[in-house]
Design an enzyme around this catalytic site. Structure first.
Site, PDB file in Angstrom:
ATOM      1  CE  LYS A  22      -2.039  -0.545   3.883  1.00 42.78           C
ATOM      2  NZ  LYS A  22      -1.766  -1.861   4.248  1.00 42.78           N
TER       3      LYS A  22
ATOM      4  NE  ARG B 152       7.647  -4.208   6.112  1.00 38.68           N
ATOM      5  CZ  ARG B 152       6.536  -3.859   6.169  1.00 38.68           C
ATOM      6  NH1 ARG B 152       6.044  -3.071   5.046  1.00 38.68           N
ATOM      7  NH2 ARG B 152       5.692  -3.969   7.258  1.00 38.68           N
TER       8      ARG B 152
ATOM      9  NE  ARG C  71       6.265  -1.748   9.994  1.00 36.40           N
ATOM     10  CZ  ARG C  71       5.097  -1.681   9.215  1.00 36.40           C
ATOM     11  NH1 ARG C  71       5.500  -0.787   7.987  1.00 36.40           N
ATOM     12  NH2 ARG C  71       4.169  -1.951   9.533  1.00 36.40           N
TER      13      ARG C  71
ATOM     14  NE  ARG D  20      -4.906   0.327   8.979  1.00 31.66           N
ATOM     15  CZ  ARG D  20      -3.501  -0.301   8.791  1.00 31.66           C
ATOM     16  NH1 ARG D  20      -3.088  -1.584   8.933  1.00 31.66           N
ATOM     17  NH2 ARG D  20      -2.700   0.668   8.287  1.00 31.66           N
TER      18      ARG D  20
ATOM     19  NE  ARG E 165       1.452  -5.497  10.863  1.00 30.76           N
ATOM     20  CZ  ARG E 165       2.716  -5.572  10.087  1.00 30.76           C
ATOM     21  NH1 ARG E 165       3.739  -6.448  10.501  1.00 30.76           N
ATOM     22  NH2 ARG E 165       2.986  -4.779   8.980  1.00 30.76           N
TER      23      ARG E 165
HETATM   24  P1  ADP Z   1       0.476  -2.590   7.811  1.00 34.74           P
HETATM   25  O1  ADP Z   1      -0.510  -2.071   6.491  1.00 34.74           O
HETATM   26  O2  ADP Z   1       1.831  -3.373   7.257  1.00 34.74           O
HETATM   27  O3  ADP Z   1       0.202  -3.012   8.896  1.00 34.74           O
HETATM   28  P2  ADP Z   1       0.871   0.392   8.358  1.00 34.74           P
HETATM   29  O4  ADP Z   1       2.191   1.184   8.698  1.00 34.74           O
HETATM   30  O5  ADP Z   1      -0.203   0.714   7.546  1.00 34.74           O
HETATM   31  O6  ADP Z   1       1.280  -1.198   8.110  1.00 34.74           O
HETATM   32  O7  ADP Z   1       0.356   0.247   9.881  1.00 34.74           O
HETATM   33  C1  ADP Z   1       1.172  -0.162  11.088  1.00 34.74           C
HETATM   34  C2  ADP Z   1       0.185  -0.097  12.454  1.00 34.74           C
HETATM   35  O8  ADP Z   1      -0.267   0.993  12.522  1.00 34.74           O
HETATM   36  C3  ADP Z   1      -0.889  -1.077  12.422  1.00 34.74           C
HETATM   37  O9  ADP Z   1      -0.575  -2.528  12.687  1.00 34.74           O
HETATM   38  C4  ADP Z   1      -1.837  -0.306  13.524  1.00 34.74           C
HETATM   39  O10 ADP Z   1      -1.096  -0.915  14.760  1.00 34.74           O
HETATM   40  C5  ADP Z   1      -1.513   0.958  13.464  1.00 34.74           C
HETATM   41  N1  ADP Z   1      -2.590   1.464  12.553  1.00 34.74           N
HETATM   42  C6  ADP Z   1      -2.309   2.069  11.291  1.00 34.74           C
HETATM   43  N2  ADP Z   1      -3.532   2.483  10.835  1.00 34.74           N
HETATM   44  C7  ADP Z   1      -4.517   2.356  11.771  1.00 34.74           C
HETATM   45  C8  ADP Z   1      -5.897   2.526  11.699  1.00 34.74           C
HETATM   46  N3  ADP Z   1      -6.495   2.977  10.960  1.00 34.74           N
HETATM   47  N4  ADP Z   1      -6.681   2.190  12.664  1.00 34.74           N
HETATM   48  C9  ADP Z   1      -5.878   1.465  13.979  1.00 34.74           C
HETATM   49  N5  ADP Z   1      -4.482   1.299  13.986  1.00 34.74           N
HETATM   50  C10 ADP Z   1      -3.885   1.667  12.804  1.00 34.74           C
END
Ligand code: ADP
Length: 198
Positions: A13, A127, A133, A88, A144
């Protein structure tokens, strides 16, 4: 242009969001990046967010919604935006609906990047060796993926029913996925009532 990009962790993404943002000259806003940036501040909220993220769970909706609402009032969002990783949850969908309504604007499309689950785990594991990370540990990766399936995958149906969903196969070379994505967005723009000739 008001867009969302959705997809399971590891779907790519962030990379595609950057390219879409450049193309349409709109900011690509990643809630994950915003939460990671909080790492630098030593507040109780920042510490709570870090712990939640490291476990692979979602940050609570009220926190996430507030962070997004604060970001969307910035000047650079006046001409539109692309949200990467938000909403989400159904609660976040409802909140975003309210924000958009207040601003008197509507979503143009919701891009869904689809990738086979085994490939996702392989990508995230690779990764973890390079990026370090905290949420790329094997347990957090599993959490996740499961949280995505339980809480976020149902949102695709919501946006499909609204006629906004643009599904793109996320497997293959990054450039190839980008090409697919733009042609799917072009097809979608050509088929929406507002712009269609019929
Ligand atoms: P990925 O899609 O690989 O999980 P992101 O960088 O988009 O990576 O998100 C990392 C983390 O940030 C998520 O696992 C969550 O803990 C938090 N996060 C990101 N966006 C949201 C959201 N919209 N609602 C709740 N938590 C979020």
């Amino acid at each position: 242009m008001h867009l969302l990009i959705m997809g399971p962790p590891g779907a790519g993404k962030g990379t595609q969001a950057g390219r879409i943002g450049e193309h349409y000259k709109i900011p690509a806003i990643s809630t994950g990046d915003m939460f990671r940036a909080m790492r630098d501040s030593d507040t109780p909220l920042a510490r709570q967010v870090q712990d939640i993220m490291a476990s692979g769970a979602y940050v609570p909706d009220d926190v996430t919604n507030q962070v997004v609402a604060d970001r969307l009032v910035a000047d650079d969002c006046a001409g539109g935006f692309l949200l990467d990783g938000y909403p989400r949850t159904l609660d976040q969908v409802a909140f975003l609906d309210g924000v958009l309504k207040e601003a008197d604007c509507e979503l143009d499309a919701v891009v869904s990047l689809a990738v086979d689950p085994d490939e996702l785990v392989a990508r995230l594991t690779r990764r973890s060796a390079t990026d370090g990370r905290a949420d790329d540990s094997p347990e957090a990766i599993r959490t996740r993926q499961q949280v995505y399936v339980d809480q976020t995958a149902p949102l695709l149906e919501v946006y499909r029913q609204r006629g906004l969903l643009v599904e793109v196969d996320g497997l293959g070379e990054v450039d190839e996925v980008t090409r697919r994505l733009f042609s799917a967005l072009d097809r979608h723009a050509g088929s929406t009532p507002a712009t269609s000739a019929s």
